[in-house]
Design a protein around this motif. Sequence first.
Motif, mmCIF file in Angstrom:
data_model
loop_
_atom_site.group_PDB
_atom_site.id
_atom_site.type_symbol
_atom_site.label_atom_id
_atom_site.label_comp_id
_atom_site.label_asym_id
_atom_site.label_seq_id
_atom_site.Cartn_x
_atom_site.Cartn_y
_atom_site.Cartn_z
ATOM 1 N N GLN A 260 14.024 17.926 32.163
ATOM 2 C CA GLN A 260 13.883 18.110 30.707
ATOM 3 C C GLN A 260 14.620 17.007 29.943
ATOM 4 N N THR A 261 15.810 16.709 30.378
ATOM 5 C CA THR A 261 16.615 15.664 29.717
ATOM 6 C C THR A 261 15.916 14.311 29.811
ATOM 7 N N SER A 262 15.421 13.999 31.004
ATOM 8 C CA SER A 262 14.728 12.728 31.203
ATOM 9 C C SER A 262 13.469 12.642 30.344
ATOM 10 N N THR A 263 12.759 13.764 30.228
ATOM 11 C CA THR A 263 11.522 13.800 29.438
ATOM 12 C C THR A 263 11.815 13.647 27.953
ATOM 13 N N GLU A 264 12.862 14.295 27.462
ATOM 14 C CA GLU A 264 13.229 14.188 26.046
ATOM 15 C C GLU A 264 13.575 12.741 25.680
ATOM 16 N N ILE A 265 14.266 12.062 26.591
ATOM 17 C CA ILE A 265 14.604 10.645 26.363
ATOM 18 C C ILE A 265 13.327 9.811 26.299
ATOM 19 N N LEU A 266 12.401 10.079 27.226
ATOM 20 C CA LEU A 266 11.130 9.345 27.260
ATOM 21 C C LEU A 266 10.338 9.548 25.979
ATOM 22 N N LEU A 267 10.255 10.784 25.505
ATOM 23 C CA LEU A 267 9.451 11.094 24.324
ATOM 24 C C LEU A 267 10.036 10.536 23.022
ATOM 25 N N GLN A 268 11.275 10.088 23.089
ATOM 26 C CA GLN A 268 11.898 9.465 21.913
ATOM 27 C C GLN A 268 11.583 7.971 21.819
ATOM 28 N N ASN A 269 10.888 7.466 22.827
ATOM 29 C CA ASN A 269 10.516 6.048 22.809
ATOM 30 C C ASN A 269 9.615 5.759 21.610
ATOM 31 N N GLU A 270 9.891 4.664 20.920
ATOM 32 C CA GLU A 270 9.160 4.311 19.703
ATOM 33 C C GLU A 270 7.651 4.179 19.953
ATOM 34 N N LYS A 271 7.284 3.731 21.134
ATOM 35 C CA LYS A 271 5.860 3.539 21.457
ATOM 36 C C LYS A 271 5.114 4.866 21.646
ATOM 37 N N LEU A 272 5.861 5.945 21.731
ATOM 38 C CA LEU A 272 5.243 7.268 21.876
ATOM 39 C C LEU A 272 5.328 8.094 20.590
ATOM 40 N N LYS A 273 5.877 7.498 19.545
ATOM 41 C CA LYS A 273 6.118 8.214 18.294
ATOM 42 C C LYS A 273 4.835 8.847 17.743
ATOM 43 N N GLU A 274 3.774 8.064 17.638
ATOM 44 C CA GLU A 274 2.514 8.571 17.088
ATOM 45 C C GLU A 274 1.908 9.657 17.980
ATOM 46 N N ASP A 275 2.008 9.464 19.278
ATOM 47 C CA ASP A 275 1.459 10.445 20.229
ATOM 48 C C ASP A 275 2.194 11.776 20.131
ATOM 49 N N VAL A 276 3.512 11.705 19.958
ATOM 50 C CA VAL A 276 4.323 12.914 19.832
ATOM 51 C C VAL A 276 3.971 13.655 18.543
ATOM 52 N N ILE A 277 3.846 12.931 17.443
ATOM 53 C CA ILE A 277 3.484 13.540 16.152
ATOM 54 C C ILE A 277 2.104 14.195 16.241
ATOM 55 N N LEU A 278 1.153 13.470 16.843
ATOM 56 C CA LEU A 278 -0.217 13.988 16.988
ATOM 57 C C LEU A 278 -0.222 15.264 17.845
ATOM 58 N N ALA A 279 0.546 15.251 18.923
ATOM 59 C CA ALA A 279 0.604 16.423 19.813
ATOM 60 C C ALA A 279 1.179 17.646 19.070
ATOM 61 N N LYS A 280 2.236 17.419 18.300
ATOM 62 C CA LYS A 280 2.839 18.526 17.529
ATOM 63 C C LYS A 280 1.884 19.040 16.460
ATOM 64 N N THR A 281 1.123 18.134 15.861
ATOM 65 C CA THR A 281 0.131 18.531 14.845
ATOM 66 C C THR A 281 -0.960 19.391 15.468
ATOM 67 N N LYS A 282 -1.409 18.998 16.648
ATOM 68 C CA LYS A 282 -2.450 19.756 17.353
ATOM 69 C C LYS A 282 -1.972 21.162 17.701
ATOM 70 N N ILE A 283 -0.699 21.279 18.068
ATOM 71 C CA ILE A 283 -0.134 22.584 18.407
ATOM 72 C C ILE A 283 -0.138 23.496 17.174
ATOM 73 N N ILE A 284 0.279 22.921 16.024
ATOM 74 C CA ILE A 284 0.319 23.691 14.763
ATOM 75 C C ILE A 284 -1.093 24.124 14.368
ATOM 76 N N GLU A 285 -2.049 23.226 14.485
ATOM 77 C CA GLU A 285 -3.427 23.526 14.102
ATOM 78 C C GLU A 285 -4.071 24.600 14.979
ATOM 79 N N SER A 286 -3.676 24.632 16.233
ATOM 80 C CA SER A 286 -4.273 25.586 17.166
ATOM 81 C C SER A 286 -3.597 26.964 17.126
ATOM 82 N N SER A 287 -2.448 27.028 16.460
ATOM 83 C CA SER A 287 -1.699 28.306 16.405
ATOM 84 C C SER A 287 -2.187 29.216 15.287
#
Length: 287
Positions: A260-287
């Motif tokens: 979990q710690t390693s994954t959280e560090i990875l997801l904070q990478n600037e190159k994944l910023k848009e992907d992380v935002i999009l994924a969170k948006t999809k979760i909200i939309e599907s809930s």
Amino acid sequence: MKQFFKKILWISLIGFYFFRIEKVQAIVPYYYFPTIKNLQKQSSYIGKNAYQMLYFGQYENSLNLAKLAIKINGRDEKLWLILAEAQIANDQYKNALNSLNKAEQINSNTSEIYFAKSNIYLRISQPTKAKIALEKGLKIEPNNHKAIFQLGNILLIEKNYLGAIKLFDKSIKIKPNFWQAINNQGLAYFEKNNINLSIKLFKSAISIQENAEPLLGLASCIRINDTELAIKLAKKALAKDPKYVNYDYRKEQLWGEKLQTSTEILLQNEKLKEDVILAKTKIIESS
């Protein structure tokens, strides 16, 4: 003559009496009283329909049909199992356990009863009871790879990583392409700090099925040594299943603290910023 007419009248009255009886009998409706065997067949048919409705996501209709099947034939443990499955689908866990207890009273030598109980206990966060139920079921059906896998998952929750790995290995020997067990071995080995073996296992799971979980697991393993590939794998994982962006969801999938710690560090990478935002948006939309 008088006596003759008396006889004629008596015969006529008797004849009229029998005629009326026959007439009454002729208009009495015929009722069909089904045999026990026919009732059992009918309940089995209804039970199968209830199970099919479960498959198609018609949970409420499935529950109503399963209840009807039980009313017709309450001595069939298979029908109690179907009712329990329908109750689980409708989040009626207490009722489902009661149904499974009924099934156990009828036939205690049915492994599916204990496997279903373990499923409920895991859902209501009672892993110890789930473990006991699984062990009972495995005594009856020792080569059920899914049940062995589930028992391994409980050991994973208990942080008994070596025990979990052995059980996952056992389930893989029974079903070699069981990628979920291979993946969970990767989870366990990461917590044991054997990153190289985790990488190998995640790659093996991906070769069977390119699922979001081993993709993100592999990305987290290689984030230091091969950042570019890790980012590429993480993007693919989040596109396949946005829920893996969520810490709590990964925890539900039995990810340990180190991964979990390693994954959280990875997801904070600037190159994944848009992907992380999009994924969170999809979760909200599907809930």
